[in-house]
Design a protein around this motif. Structure first.
Motif, mmCIF file in Angstrom:
data_model
loop_
_atom_site.group_PDB
_atom_site.id
_atom_site.type_symbol
_atom_site.label_atom_id
_atom_site.label_comp_id
_atom_site.label_asym_id
_atom_site.label_seq_id
_atom_site.Cartn_x
_atom_site.Cartn_y
_atom_site.Cartn_z
ATOM 1 N N UNK A 245 0.843 -1.192 0.000
ATOM 2 C CA UNK A 245 0.000 0.000 0.000
ATOM 3 C C UNK A 245 0.874 1.237 0.000
ATOM 4 N N UNK A 246 0.494 2.234 -0.804
ATOM 5 C CA UNK A 246 1.220 3.508 -0.816
ATOM 6 C C UNK A 246 0.303 4.594 -1.357
ATOM 7 N N UNK A 247 0.638 5.836 -1.028
ATOM 8 C CA UNK A 247 -0.103 6.992 -1.488
ATOM 9 C C UNK A 247 0.743 7.784 -2.470
ATOM 10 N N UNK A 253 4.690 11.302 -6.478
ATOM 11 C CA UNK A 253 5.696 10.944 -5.487
ATOM 12 C C UNK A 253 5.058 10.038 -4.433
ATOM 13 N N UNK A 254 5.827 9.048 -3.978
ATOM 14 C CA UNK A 254 5.322 8.107 -2.980
ATOM 15 C C UNK A 254 5.415 8.756 -1.605
ATOM 16 N N UNK A 255 4.342 8.633 -0.819
ATOM 17 C CA UNK A 255 4.334 9.199 0.518
ATOM 18 C C UNK A 255 5.251 8.442 1.469
ATOM 19 N N UNK A 256 5.472 9.035 2.631
ATOM 20 C CA UNK A 256 6.375 8.426 3.615
ATOM 21 C C UNK A 256 5.757 7.207 4.292
ATOM 22 N N UNK A 257 4.438 7.112 4.283
ATOM 23 C CA UNK A 257 3.779 5.975 4.911
ATOM 24 C C UNK A 257 3.409 4.943 3.842
ATOM 25 N N UNK A 258 3.911 3.733 3.999
ATOM 26 C CA UNK A 258 3.609 2.652 3.060
ATOM 27 C C UNK A 258 3.727 1.329 3.809
ATOM 28 N N UNK A 270 13.061 2.125 1.492
ATOM 29 C CA UNK A 270 13.053 3.585 1.411
ATOM 30 C C UNK A 270 12.301 4.076 0.174
ATOM 31 N N UNK A 271 10.980 3.940 0.210
ATOM 32 C CA UNK A 271 10.152 4.380 -0.901
ATOM 33 C C UNK A 271 9.730 5.835 -0.770
ATOM 34 N N UNK A 272 9.752 6.373 0.455
ATOM 35 C CA UNK A 272 9.244 7.718 0.687
ATOM 36 C C UNK A 272 9.918 8.754 -0.184
ATOM 37 N N UNK A 273 9.098 9.550 -0.901
ATOM 38 C CA UNK A 273 9.621 10.616 -1.751
ATOM 39 C C UNK A 273 10.084 10.157 -3.112
ATOM 40 N N UNK A 274 10.086 8.861 -3.363
ATOM 41 C CA UNK A 274 10.530 8.352 -4.667
ATOM 42 C C UNK A 274 9.455 8.590 -5.720
ATOM 43 N N UNK A 275 9.890 8.725 -6.962
ATOM 44 C CA UNK A 275 8.960 8.877 -8.074
ATOM 45 C C UNK A 275 8.396 7.513 -8.449
ATOM 46 N N UNK A 276 7.087 7.386 -8.373
ATOM 47 C CA UNK A 276 6.461 6.105 -8.715
ATOM 48 C C UNK A 276 6.703 5.714 -10.177
ATOM 49 N N UNK A 347 -5.016 12.391 -3.174
ATOM 50 C CA UNK A 347 -3.997 11.375 -3.403
ATOM 51 C C UNK A 347 -4.590 10.226 -4.221
ATOM 52 N N UNK A 348 -3.697 9.364 -4.673
ATOM 53 C CA UNK A 348 -4.085 8.069 -5.224
ATOM 54 C C UNK A 348 -3.575 6.987 -4.288
ATOM 55 N N UNK A 349 -4.463 6.097 -3.879
ATOM 56 C CA UNK A 349 -4.066 4.951 -3.075
ATOM 57 C C UNK A 349 -3.742 3.799 -4.020
ATOM 58 N N UNK A 350 -2.507 3.321 -3.957
ATOM 59 C CA UNK A 350 -2.049 2.239 -4.837
ATOM 60 C C UNK A 350 -1.962 0.957 -4.018
#
Length: 722
Positions: A245-247, A253-258, A270-276, A347-350
């Protein structure tokens, strides 16, 4: 309902102090802004007045100066138009501006554009304007003859005006200075008032700000405690769910919570802030990446119904590659919109699922179903052929494919073989595969026709290359192995069908009278190798595929004493002759009608005894061999130049029909276009020790004669009395 109302009241009382403080802050700011705007506009107008009052001083001096220049030009017979025009312009500016200061109205600004001046009501300013008018009014009357009169009137009035100007110019200048000073004092007073208002407003705003800050900090502490508790709950959920799960924000950009599962699925941290999109680009094909980027853009358009475009999701099931292709997984992405409390897309929830096990199971089931369907189709495709005939075909097919395999092995073992040798192996195996396709077509075995044709496609592609290496032959071995497996599968299927037939066929009844033991005979007699009905079916199928009408007549084969491999070889040659007659010889009905022929073409196969053996003729009443079509096909092949072909006679051109790889067909089909027809016939006939000849008349017919020395008819056998 009461509970929700109570919650609403509780929320309002909770933030009442902050709301009131913010409201006061806004009121103070609005008041200060309104006053600032009003006084600033007044100061701006005063600045214009000060500027124009200063200009009045300059204009009074310019008027006196221009009068002196005009007097000098008049006395010395000089150019009076230029100073006169300057005087008129100066007069109009000074007079109009002075009237606007006195009464209010429009004047010409410093940039030449009209401006509005308010009436000067300041006592000092009014006094200066009145004194200035007292001097200017007679000055203006004296200037009228100079400005508007004729030359004599201007000359007569000029000395008096100059004298008045010199006597009163300083007085007018002083009054304009007084007016400028009065306007400057007015503007300065308004600026002081504005600063006082600003200081008072800022003081009140700061006091209100500290009140807001105090309450805000207190509320922030309470909110932080609640947020921390909610964060811990969210983190527990994210660490326990099996899906990724990620926002995503609007910048993707991927949110800090996943969820923790995301790290397992993507083999990274370390997905937070990365470009999806960039993360996606590393694991999916470029085409899928571009489609996914477009799809994400659509999802962030609020007017698009997400349910309607869900079927367009290119990531619904995608094959992803990790560790530089060393590992792959099947992933399923789902997207949901997240709105804020104002119902704005936020946001988009993925949601990402690893569906590798599911896909593998589906593939296994699909493969099993496909194999089952292939077996059913295979069985349906052979039921129309009698088992003995089918066994004979399978035996010949097996021998042919083994011959191809042996040829590939022989050349494949030569690691340093020359390129021309690899080209020769293609030349050697092509006729074998083509003959196999012809035999399959004769029995209407579409399965083997299609697979042999695909094999020919691969060989043709390799033959078209400038250089062929041993590695290029590997693609042939794959198709060969599949074709040999199909032959074996059909063979096993034939045996099972035969076994079932023997099992369910009732045993013949026996009687005492018929108890004598008889010798065993085959239950089904094998079909003759040169059965005329097979050639008729082949001709009809080819004609249907070509959109033609054909009738085939065969005679004399029932008396031909030829069996076994020799009969099979002859049949292969006749199959190719019939194919060639229908595809290349017989015209379509419209063309035959235009040529005065019957719409249906005729192909005749005639076998008869000859002086030194047996003779077989294949005749069609089609278009015949056209030497020019052969010349064009030869030129298109690139083997001969146009200059070389131009020197060939008709006989030599017709000899091109035996050249391998040369075809007059416009396109490659299962029936024609390979250019391996007549050379195969020639090889087959020569293998029987026979000779091949042809006769043709363009537009009328083409006939092929096979002569087989030493082959006898049944009526030519050497019978002796018993």
């Amino acid at each position: 309902m009461k509970t929700s109302t109570a919650h609403a009241r509780s929320g309002l009382s909770k933030y009442r102090t902050i709301v009131v403080s913010i409201a006061l802050f806004i009121v103070f700011d609005l008041g200060v802004l309104v006053m600032n705007f009003y006084i600033s506009s007044q100061i701006t107008k005063d600045a214009i007045g000060v500027n124009l009052a200063g200009r009045q001083r300059m204009l009074s001096q310019r008027t006196a100066k221009t009068l002196l220049q005009l007097q000098n030009a008049t006395q010395n017979s000089g150019d009076v138009e230029k100073p006169l025009e300057e005087l008129r312009k100066t007069f109009n500016l000074f007079d109009g501006t002075l009237r606007s200061f006195n009464e209010g109205g429009q004047a010409v600004g410093g940039d030449g554009k009209p401006v509005i001046l308010e009436r000067v009501d300041d006592p000092a300013g009014r006094a200066a304007i009145e004194k200035a008018f007292a001097v200017w009014t007679p000055y203006r009357e004296k200037l009228q003859p100079v400005l508007t009169g004729d030359v004599p009137a201007r000359v007569a009035a000029l000395p008096d005006v100059v004298s008045y100007a010199l006597a009163n110019n300083v007085q007018i200048l002083d009054q304009m200075n007084f007016l400028t000073t009065a306007l400057e004092h007015m503007a300065s007073a308004k600026a002081d008032r504005l600063r006082l208002i600003q200081v008072g407003g800022i003081t009140l705003a700061l006091m209100n700000f500290f009140v807001i800050l105090f309450h805000f900090i207190r509320q922030l502490r309470e909110s932080d405690a609640m947020a921390e508790a909610a964060r811990r709950e969210t983190q527990d959920i994210l660490e326990s769910v099996s899906e990724g799960l990620m926002l995503l924000d609007r910048d993707l950009k991927i949110g800090d919570q996943y969820s923790r599962s995301l790290e397992t699925i993507f083999n990274r941290q370390n997905f937070g802030g990365c470009s999806f999109p960039e993360m996606l680009r590393e694991v999916v094909p470029e085409k899928i990446y571009k489609e996914a980027s477009d799809y994400l853009d659509i999802l962030f358009k609020e007017h698009v119904n997400i349910k309607l475009v869900a079927s367009l999701n290119p990531l619904g099931k995608v094959h992803a590659y990790f560790d530089y292709g060393q590992q792959s997984k099947y992933l399923a992405f789902q997207f949901s919109r997240v709105h804020n409390k104002d119902r704005k897309l936020f946001h988009l929830l993925v949601t990402v699922k690893d569906i590798t096990a599911q896909v593998m199971l589906e593939n296994e089931l699909e493969q099993s179903q496909k194999q089952a369907e292939e077996k059913v189709n295979m069985m349906l495709g052979i039921l129309h052929v009698e088992p003995p005939v089918l066994r004979e075909f399978l035996d010949r097919a097996d021998r042919s494919l083994r011959e191809v395999n042996d040829t590939l092995k022989r050349y494949g073992s030569k690691r340093r073989a020359r390129d021309d040798q690899y080209g020769q192996v293609l030349q050697d195996i092509f006729p074998i595969v083509h003959t196999l396709k012809g035999e399959a077509a004769l029995l209407e075995l579409a399965l083997f026709v299609d697979k042999a044709h695909a094999f020919e496609d691969t060989i043709s592609e390799l033959r078209g290359r400038a250089n062929v290496s041993g590695d290029d032959l590997l693609s042939l071995t794959v198709k060969l192995d599949k074709l040999m497996s199909d032959v074996q599968a059909v063979r096993e299927m034939v045996e099972r069908i035969t076994s079932l037939k023997e099992t369910f066929d009732p045993a013949p009844a026996t009687t005492e009278a018929a108890s004598v033991k008889l010798p065993k005979v085959a239950s089904v007699a094998p079909a003759p190798l040169l059965a005329s009905d097979e050639f008729q079916r082949l001709a009809q199928k080819l004609a249907d595929d070509q959109g033609k009408q054909v009738s085939l007549a065969a005679h004399g084969f029932e008396t031909l004493a030829l069996v076994g491999e020799a009969a099979a070889t002859l049949r292969d040659a006749l199959v190719q002759l019939v194919r060639n007659a229908v595809v290349h010889g017989i015209e379509v009905p419209q063309e035959r009608t235009r040529a005065g022929k019957a719409a249906a073409g005729t192909v005749r196969l005639h076998a008869k005894a000859a002086a030194d053996g047996y003779e077989i003729i294949c005749h069609d009443d089609g278009r015949g061999l056209d030497a020019e079509r052969l010349r064009a096909a030869a030129l298109k092949s690139g083997r001969w130049s146009a200059e070389e072909l131009s020197g060939w006679d008709e006989h030599r051109l017709r000899g091109l029909v035996f050249e391998s790889g040369l075809s007059t067909a416009e396109a490659v089909t299962t029936a024609a276009g390979r250019g391996v027809g007549m050379d195969v016939v020639k090889r087959k006939v020569e293998a029987l020790g026979g000779h091949l000849a042809f006769a043709t008349q363009p537009g009328h017919y083409c006939a092929w004669r096979i002569t087989l020395p030493g082959v006898l008819g049944l009526d030519q056998l050497g019978f002796k009395a018993a």
